[in-house]
Design an enzyme around this catalytic site. Structure first.
Site: not given
Ligand code: C2G
Length: 130
Positions: A46, A48
């Site tokens: 990301k 960041k």
């Molecule tokens: N998620 C969700 N609804 C949201 C936000 C997030 O269902 N409103 C889900 C995402 O789809 C993901 C999980 O929560 O399956 C974690 O989201 P993030 O912390 O943003 O993780 P991400 O950056 O998608 O990292 O190897 C895969 C990556 O590590 C996933």
């Protein structure tokens, strides 16, 4: 059932969207392992740093009742290795990743669940900044 589920994420500023995916992922089996992106991996993903450091994010996820095991996800490219090491039968991810992990379907079932609408770590940060 004896099915192991695995999911991955950064889980920064833990919110209801994160809780929902963990809760729903657990319903597919009886053991849930969560790979938590390291700070370095999050920066790669990301451009960041997360607000909460990796050890805090791990402690929070570890305390969620649906979660049975946690580990640090160091690289997106090790996905298959993590699945093999954890002996997971099912990979569950939010559908913002739809299709991105289909290459794992030769070693486990791959399920994409609908994201929880109108909540994201980025949105929370923007709201706080206002
Ligand atoms: N998620 C969700 N609804 C949201 C936000 C997030 O269902 N409103 C889900 C995402 O789809 C993901 C999980 O929560 O399956 C974690 O989201 P993030 O912390 O943003 O993780 P991400 O950056 O998608 O990292 O190897 C895969 C990556 O590590 C996933």
């Amino acid at each position: 059932m004896n099915k192991k589920v695995i999911t991955f994420g950064t889980f920064d500023l833990f919110h209801i969207g994160h809780l929902n995916i963990l809760k729903r992922a657990k319903e597919y089996g009886d053991f849930l392992t969560v790979g938590i992106s390291t700070d370095a991996l999050n920066f790669d993903k990301k451009q960041k740093n997360p607000i909460y450091c990796q050890s805090s994010r791990m402690e929070i996820i570890k305390s969620i009742r649906y979660v049975d095991e946690v580990f640090y996800e160091e690289s997106l490219d090790l996905k298959k290795q993590y699945i093999i090491d954890c002996k997971a039968n099912i990979l569950v991810m939010g559908d913002d990743w739809k299709g991105r992990f289909d290459f794992c379907s030769d070693i486990c079932e791959v399920i994409y669940l609908s994201r929880t609408p109108s909540i994201s770590t980025t949105e929370v940060i923007e709201l706080i900044k206002e």
